[in-house]
Design an enzyme around this catalytic site. Structure first.
Site, PDB file in Angstrom:
ATOM      1  N   CYS A  32       0.833  -1.222   0.000  1.00 25.05           N
ATOM      2  CA  CYS A  32       0.000   0.000   0.000  1.00 25.05           C
ATOM      3  C   CYS A  32       0.855   1.255   0.000  1.00 25.05           C
ATOM      4  CB  CYS A  32      -0.888   0.058   1.230  1.00 25.05           C
ATOM      5  SG  CYS A  32      -1.380  -1.528   1.877  1.00 25.05           S
ATOM      6  N   ASN A 298      -3.625  -8.610   7.024  1.00 24.44           N
ATOM      7  CA  ASN A 298      -2.978  -8.703   8.333  1.00 24.44           C
ATOM      8  C   ASN A 298      -3.876  -9.390   9.348  1.00 24.44           C
ATOM      9  OD1 ASN A 298      -0.246  -7.225   9.115  1.00 24.44           O
ATOM     10  ND2 ASN A 298      -1.062  -6.301   7.260  1.00 24.44           N
TER      11      ASN A 298
END
Lengths: 446, 446
Positions: A32, A298
């Site tokens: 990201c 995550n």
């Protein structure tokens, strides 16, 4: 690597041997962050790396870099690995398998799509290749194909580097993750920054210069040609599930692996999958979606590592929250857009309100547009979209929690949200929208 | 005025006559904005006024300014009003009564407390008087008594105006609405701004100069004297409920009016009360509290106006959310502090985590401390406190919604919060705290 690390926390090396395979050059990095590295906001590639291979190995994880898994043999509980440099292949057995193959960017099969100067931005290797192109190319014209999160972030990155940027977009407005009326606000802001937005445009090919290995010169659509010294592809990603498919593992309608709530691959007691290669349950629409987002990956890693390490954890699903920015414009969404609601068979009321990020009299109070959908009859919140300046995007979290709790918009009108003049008008913009939505639900035919 | 306006929206002047009495000079203004007006962030007093008396009258509300109600005669359904200028008194009958008398600042009965140069900041009149003092006083030493929201905001306002500021505080740390360990972070920041914080100090008197109408010269505590050219009282407020008490209306243990969920005064079908003069139900502690906050008052007005106008609405209660700032420090809380939890008979686990407002590698990622309380056994969220920089305070809304929905910290770990590098680390700081709190609940003796 997140699941490996979590499993290692629960079980020491004498209890659980952990082997991890990575075909690229880097481990545990923030994909990201790539647009911000390219744009210069992040000075150094290594700042995006959370943990190096050496650090993983120091924690007792046998991480094998530049090693690609080419086959999963479910029946015999083993995987075949190929060394990227030597090409040598070996089989490794497993008791428990975690699949985290991620996603691959969509590269439509167009003429010139593999030409030098055409770049994806999915991996650190991609980011480095793009930076090398930018450093070695004199021209300052960039064309971004696609106007989703990556496309829009890359447009900002290149504007920040002084490029002349054109975004070529298939949809009617940028940010198709918003309804078009909200995407229109994003377009206005992008154009205000000097970005050229071309909507409703189908790319037909990448035009190249003459020469032995001809570099890009323009992006062609069915209507025009856009000169380009560099082309960024931000068309989206698909689950990287070819290995899983070949192994006979269950895939959903978007091509992602299907798991249970403990992130176990359905029907397979000893195989887990997480991250961009799986489909997730959309708690609002009640069906699976594919969402490639680091925060979900995550969480998956945490859940898988806990379960594979002998504990218990679940990932109940998502409500579809996403935030982004283009320079000082903040963009957020959660839950269902109008078309999602229709597709899910839901009837809804919809409101759009204009408010400000701070009390109107406080310095730098910035305008903010909030769109809210609520189900007819029940008044249940279905979705929120926000476009504004500083302080706009993270307000979507209010709606994300309310969606998770299945609140009605009427209940939301009483929410005790933080108020002080530097942070909010006396009615927070989300409350203003909830009040208007609740009134619309009351007034609607039942 | 909020209830009057809402009732007027529902019922026209031919259906409902609305008379409103205000003893001061101003209607419908943001008292919360006064510190920013004094500090110079808001240039003009009139910017704090949402609606003037003339505007209210144009909407068919008979607003009588500078007219104080001196008695409520519940038995005969009438109120006695006194004209502030002439002193003339008249009785006015009512079918429905709304009490919105607000709060009055605490002025301890100390020597010198009424001396020129000693100021409260509750009303626009107070703010104007303070600005007049600042304009006419040469000295640049300000002492603020009290270190709650108003005290801290006034300290910022005066530092911004170039004053030498000392805050004299009875508690062990500023911001007693936080636990002392979090208040300590506020103190460190205030001292970093050059504000002198004096904790554990009991004010014994205001010392004045010699002269016929002697102005302030210092604030005395039991241990020292603090020279002052101007003194601000920010000690807190109490419900202004003397009228209600004299009328025999029910008051709670904090001196505020007690209402039902429709904001009707308990036991009185045709009397409503709202704003700073009532007690509100704390949904987490399960008991009434007094919270003077403009956002609650506005919600009360909306609910009362709807009910008095023949509709139906309720105010279910609060979870205790409050946000504030001192220069670039952001301060937030919701739910219960440790001492609130103990007082409510709750056993809890408590965690404190350090995180950042943005991805660690993103520019201007600022540190943020999040404290979280969860109930033992159930794991239910009990409270959150946050101290940090930009992007810290409004994150408390996540917890405010989760408290309202009675979520457990384990459920919170799966919340789908907005993530992108400019807005959050991949695990939002609130999620980091929830994970740690959930682990603490699991580990605790049951």
């Amino acid at each position: 690597m997140s699941s490996a690390s979590q499993a290692r926390r629960l079980k020491g090396p004498d209890e659980l041997e952990i082997v991890a395979f990575e075909r690229g050059h880097f481990s545990s990095y923030s994909a990201c962050g790539i647009p911000y590295w390219v744009g210069g906001d992040v000075s150094d590639r290594d700042r995006l790396i959370a943990r190096t291979p050496e650090e993983h190995r120091a924690r007792g994880i046998d991480l094998r870099m530049r090693t690609e898994i080419t086959e999963i043999d479910v029946a015999r509980c083993r995987v075949r690995a190929r060394d990227a440099d030597s090409g040598a292949e070996t089989w490794t057995s497993y008791d428990k398998l975690v699949i985290a193959t991620g996603a691959r960017p969509i590269r439509p099969d167009l003429p010139g799509i593999h030409a030098p100067g055409v770049h994806g931005v999915q991996t650190l290797d991609d980011g480095q290749a793009l930076l090398d192109t930018l450093a070695s190319t004199e021209g300052r014209r960039a064309v971004v194909v696609g106007a989703g999160y990556i496309g829009v972030e890359m447009a900002e990155a290149l504007i920040n580097r002084g490029y002349e940027v054109t975004v070529v977009n298939r949809g009617s407005e940028p940010m198709a993750t918003l309804d078009p009326d909200m995407g229109r606000l994003v377009r206005d802001a992008m154009e205000g920054l000097g970005i050229t937005m071309v909507n409703d445009a189908a790319v037909t090919g990448i035009l190249t210069k003459d020469g032995s290995r001809p570099a890009v010169r323009a992006v062609a659509t069915d209507e025009a040609e856009y000169p380009a010294d560099v082309v960024i592809l931000g068309i989206g990603v698909r689950p990287e599930s070819a290995l899983a498919k070949a192994a006979g593992l269950p895939l959903g309608e978007h091509g992602g692996l299907l798991t249970d709530l403990a992130m176990r691959v359905r029907g397979h007691e000893n195989i887990w999958a997480g991250g961009d290669c799986v489909e997730v349950l959309d708690l609002v629409a009640g069906r699976e979606r594919h969402i490639a987002l680091g925060t979900h990956a995550n969480k998956h890693g945490q859940v898988i590592g806990t379960n594979a390490g002998g504990g218990y954890a679940t990932f109940p699903g998502v409500v579809g929250t996403a935030v982004s920015k283009v320079c000082d414009l903040e963009i957020a969404r959660t839950g269902l857009r109008e078309k999602d609601a229709r597709r899910a068979g839901l009837q809804y009321e919809v409101v759009v309100v204009e408010s400000t990020s701070r009390a109107g009299y406080y310095p730098d109070a910035a305008p903010m547009t909030v769109k809210m959908l609520a189900e007819r009859r029940t008044g249940r919140l279905l979705g929120v979209q926000i476009v504004g300046r500083e302080g706009a995007a993270k307000r979507v979290d209010i709606a994300a929690v309310a969606l998770t709790a299945r609140m009605t918009v009427e209940e939301m009108t009483a929410l005790d949200l933080g108020y002080a003049p530097p942070f909010s008008p006396v009615w927070d913009p989300v409350l203003v929208a909830a009040r208007k939505a609740a009134a619309a639900v009351r007034k609607a035919p039942r």
